[in-house]
Design an enzyme around this catalytic site. Structure first.
Site, PDB file in Angstrom:
ATOM      1  N   ARG A   1       1.501   8.863 -16.297  1.00  0.00           N
ATOM      2  CA  ARG A   1       2.491   9.661 -15.578  1.00  0.00           C
ATOM      3  C   ARG A   1       3.850   9.765 -16.294  1.00  0.00           C
ATOM      4  NH1 ARG A   1      -1.676  10.836 -13.608  1.00  0.00           N
ATOM      5  NH2 ARG A   1      -2.158  10.994 -11.383  1.00  0.00           N
TER       6      ARG A   1
ATOM      7  N   CYS B   1       1.931  12.305  -5.056  1.00  0.00           N
ATOM      8  CA  CYS B   1       2.010  10.848  -4.885  1.00  0.00           C
ATOM      9  C   CYS B   1       3.433  10.364  -5.147  1.00  0.00           C
ATOM     10  CB  CYS B   1       1.036  10.155  -5.832  1.00  0.00           C
ATOM     11  SG  CYS B   1      -0.649  10.207  -5.208  1.00  0.00           S
TER      12      CYS B   1
ATOM     13  N   GLU C   1       6.793   7.304  -8.579  1.00  0.00           N
ATOM     14  CA  GLU C   1       6.166   8.235  -9.513  1.00  0.00           C
ATOM     15  C   GLU C   1       6.924   9.557  -9.470  1.00  0.00           C
ATOM     16  OE1 GLU C   1       3.820  11.398 -10.381  1.00  0.00           O
ATOM     17  OE2 GLU C   1       2.438  10.512  -8.951  1.00  0.00           O
TER      18      GLU C   1
HETATM   19  N1  EPU Z   1      -7.526   5.271  -0.423  1.00  0.00           N
HETATM   20  C1  EPU Z   1      -7.446   4.735   0.838  1.00  0.00           C
HETATM   21  N2  EPU Z   1      -6.431   5.151   1.661  1.00  0.00           N
HETATM   22  C2  EPU Z   1      -5.505   6.069   1.270  1.00  0.00           C
HETATM   23  C3  EPU Z   1      -5.588   6.597  -0.018  1.00  0.00           C
HETATM   24  C4  EPU Z   1      -6.607   6.179  -0.860  1.00  0.00           C
HETATM   25  O1  EPU Z   1      -8.256   3.915   1.234  1.00  0.00           O
HETATM   26  O2  EPU Z   1      -4.610   6.373   2.071  1.00  0.00           O
HETATM   27  C5  EPU Z   1      -8.628   4.861  -1.282  1.00  0.00           C
HETATM   28  C6  EPU Z   1      -9.591   6.001  -1.556  1.00  0.00           C
HETATM   29  O3  EPU Z   1     -10.551   6.105  -0.535  1.00  0.00           O
HETATM   30  C7  EPU Z   1     -10.184   5.620  -2.893  1.00  0.00           C
HETATM   31  C8  EPU Z   1      -9.046   4.875  -3.584  1.00  0.00           C
HETATM   32  O4  EPU Z   1      -8.127   4.499  -2.565  1.00  0.00           O
HETATM   33  O5  EPU Z   1     -11.245   4.728  -2.703  1.00  0.00           O
HETATM   34  C9  EPU Z   1      -8.358   5.726  -4.636  1.00  0.00           C
HETATM   35  O6  EPU Z   1      -7.842   6.907  -4.024  1.00  0.00           O
HETATM   36  P1  EPU Z   1      -7.676   8.289  -4.827  1.00  0.00           P
HETATM   37  O7  EPU Z   1      -8.978   8.686  -5.436  1.00  0.00           O
HETATM   38  O8  EPU Z   1      -7.011   9.242  -3.921  1.00  0.00           O
HETATM   39  O9  EPU Z   1      -6.766   7.913  -6.046  1.00  0.00           O
HETATM   40  P2  EPU Z   1      -5.295   7.315  -6.094  1.00  0.00           P
HETATM   41  O10 EPU Z   1      -5.323   6.242  -7.107  1.00  0.00           O
HETATM   42  O11 EPU Z   1      -4.781   6.966  -4.743  1.00  0.00           O
HETATM   43  C10 EPU Z   1      -4.555   8.871  -8.025  1.00  0.00           C
HETATM   44  C11 EPU Z   1      -3.339   9.668  -8.413  1.00  0.00           C
HETATM   45  C12 EPU Z   1      -3.323  11.035  -7.757  1.00  0.00           C
HETATM   46  C13 EPU Z   1      -4.600  11.791  -8.112  1.00  0.00           C
HETATM   47  C14 EPU Z   1      -5.762  10.951  -7.627  1.00  0.00           C
HETATM   48  C15 EPU Z   1      -7.085  11.562  -7.986  1.00  0.00           C
HETATM   49  C16 EPU Z   1      -1.466   8.180  -8.850  1.00  0.00           C
HETATM   50  C17 EPU Z   1      -0.244   7.562  -8.291  1.00  0.00           C
HETATM   51  N3  EPU Z   1      -2.160   8.947  -8.010  1.00  0.00           N
HETATM   52  O12 EPU Z   1      -4.453   8.554  -6.635  1.00  0.00           O
HETATM   53  O13 EPU Z   1      -2.223  11.752  -8.290  1.00  0.00           O
HETATM   54  O14 EPU Z   1      -4.615  13.079  -7.520  1.00  0.00           O
HETATM   55  O15 EPU Z   1      -5.723   9.659  -8.282  1.00  0.00           O
HETATM   56  O16 EPU Z   1      -7.243  11.514  -9.359  1.00  0.00           O
HETATM   57  O17 EPU Z   1      -1.778   7.996 -10.027  1.00  0.00           O
HETATM   58  C18 EPU Z   1      -0.008  12.582  -8.101  1.00  0.00           C
HETATM   59  O18 EPU Z   1       0.134  12.212  -9.257  1.00  0.00           O
HETATM   60  O19 EPU Z   1       0.899  13.147  -7.458  1.00  0.00           O
HETATM   61  C19 EPU Z   1      -1.274  12.320  -7.458  1.00  0.00           C
HETATM   62  C20 EPU Z   1      -1.478  12.611  -6.193  1.00  0.00           C
END
Ligand code: EPU
Length: 294
Positions: free
Chosen positions: A170, A219, A289
């Site tokens: 990021r 995020c 972020e």
């Molecule tokens: N999860 C929960 N509860 C929540 C959110 C997530 O239990 O409220 C669980 C999901 O079910 C999953 C795990 O956490 O098992 C990971 O969730 P997700 O796939 O949404 O990935 P993330 O790590 O929370 C990152 C990026 C996002 C990107 C997604 C998908 C960061 C900070 N966030 O989120 O990026 O869209 O992966 O690749 O790196 C952004 O940069 O603005 C952003 C939204």
């Protein structure tokens, strides 16, 4: 600054509210908002601001940005008019920094170009996507980048090949000093239908797992080592937690959303409250972020 911009015939406004130029929809005005129509105008504006010692900030699609209620002093360079892109030879796309990323992704898919379809839901400009090294699921922009033209305050226009650019989680080596004006991507060929299928699947999954169509800045926190910030906040029971009109999304806990009534101060206070709570309960320091301007 205004006289210099007038002399150069460059469009600008003073004390222009910025909230509607961001997806979060909050924040005060820019002292001087410049909307260059050409790269030459962009360069001129940067040089004039430097000569006058004015700070310069670059605004793309405003999708990862929190602007404070008092707004920002100095010059805000908005890339929205540098939005055109053309297809070149051998899977190349030449895009202005302000090109809307989802539009670019869809056009590439129709053309049978694969590589960026996983980023279809990222609501940024291509300049912002590179600067922030935005990502989604397995998608990452860096392998697709062939060349980038930037403006440096001291060296003017510079052309960088991919090997000269560092992409980190990021963030990137463009930082705040190098202003992207032009990006050349190089994609692979595939059947348009196959790319569209994958693109639609990415969008469907995103709509299921993230709040789409409400005011947010994506995020808010970076993921701490080995954990999803969203999952962590969810586990701590923070979905729905609010300050003023800003609240933690019930869909994905790393998003702060609101119904149009929040002020930047609500969002900032909610961020701080969450950081304090997480530190107290888990000893983890959550890093922002989202970019913050004040
Ligand atoms: N999860 C929960 N509860 C929540 C959110 C997530 O239990 O409220 C669980 C999901 O079910 C999953 C795990 O956490 O098992 C990971 O969730 P997700 O796939 O949404 O990935 P993330 O790590 O929370 C990152 C990026 C996002 C990107 C997604 C998908 C960061 C900070 N966030 O989120 O990026 O869209 O992966 O690749 O790196 C952004 O940069 O603005 C952003 C939204």
């Amino acid at each position: 600054m205004a006289r210099e911009l007038d002399d150069g015939g460059i469009a600008y406004t003073c004390e222009q509210p910025l909230s509607h130029f961001t997806t979060m929809g909050v924040g005060g005005p820019a002292e001087i908002l410049v909307q260059p129509s050409t790269v030459d105008e962009m360069v001129l504006a940067i040089e004039r601001a430097r000569d006058l010692g004015l700070p310069v900030k670059v605004l793309g699609a405003g999708s990862n940005l929190l602007i404070h209620d008092a707004g920002v002093r100095g010059v805000v360079l908005h890339t929205m008019r540098l939005k055109s892109f053309v297809f070149g030879e051998d899977g190349r796309i030449e895009a202005g920094a302000g090109a809307h990323f989802p539009t670019l992704v869809k056009a590439a898919a129709r053309r049978g170009l694969r590589g960026i379809e996983g980023g279809v839901g990222i609501p940024g400009s291509i300049g912002g996507v590179l600067t922030m090294n935005a990502g989604a699921y397995a998608f990452s922009i860096s392998p697709m980048v062939e060349q980038v033209i930037v403006v440096s305050p001291n060296q003017g226009r510079i052309t960088l090949d991919r090997g000269q650019i560092e992409f980190r989680y990021r963030s990137s080596s463009f930082g705040e000093n190098l202003v992207i004006t032009h990006v050349r991507l190089r994609l692979a060929s595939d059947e348009p239908e196959a790319i569209k299928r994958d693109m639609d699947e990415h969008m469907r999954y995103r709509k299921q797992t993230q709040p789409v169509g409400v005011k947010s800045a994506g995020c808010i926190f970076k993921n701490p080592d080995g954990e999803s910030a969203g999952r962590l906040l969810d586990r701590l029971g923070l979905k729905g937690f609010s300050v003023g009109s800003a609240r933690i999304s019930g869909v994905h806990a790393n998003f702060i959303v609101h119904d149009g009534k929040a002020r930047a101060s609500d969002v900032a206070a909610l961020i701080e409250a969450v950081q304090e709570l997480v530190l107290k309960k888990t000893s983890i320091t959550l890093e922002q972020e989202v970019m913050v301007w004040h």
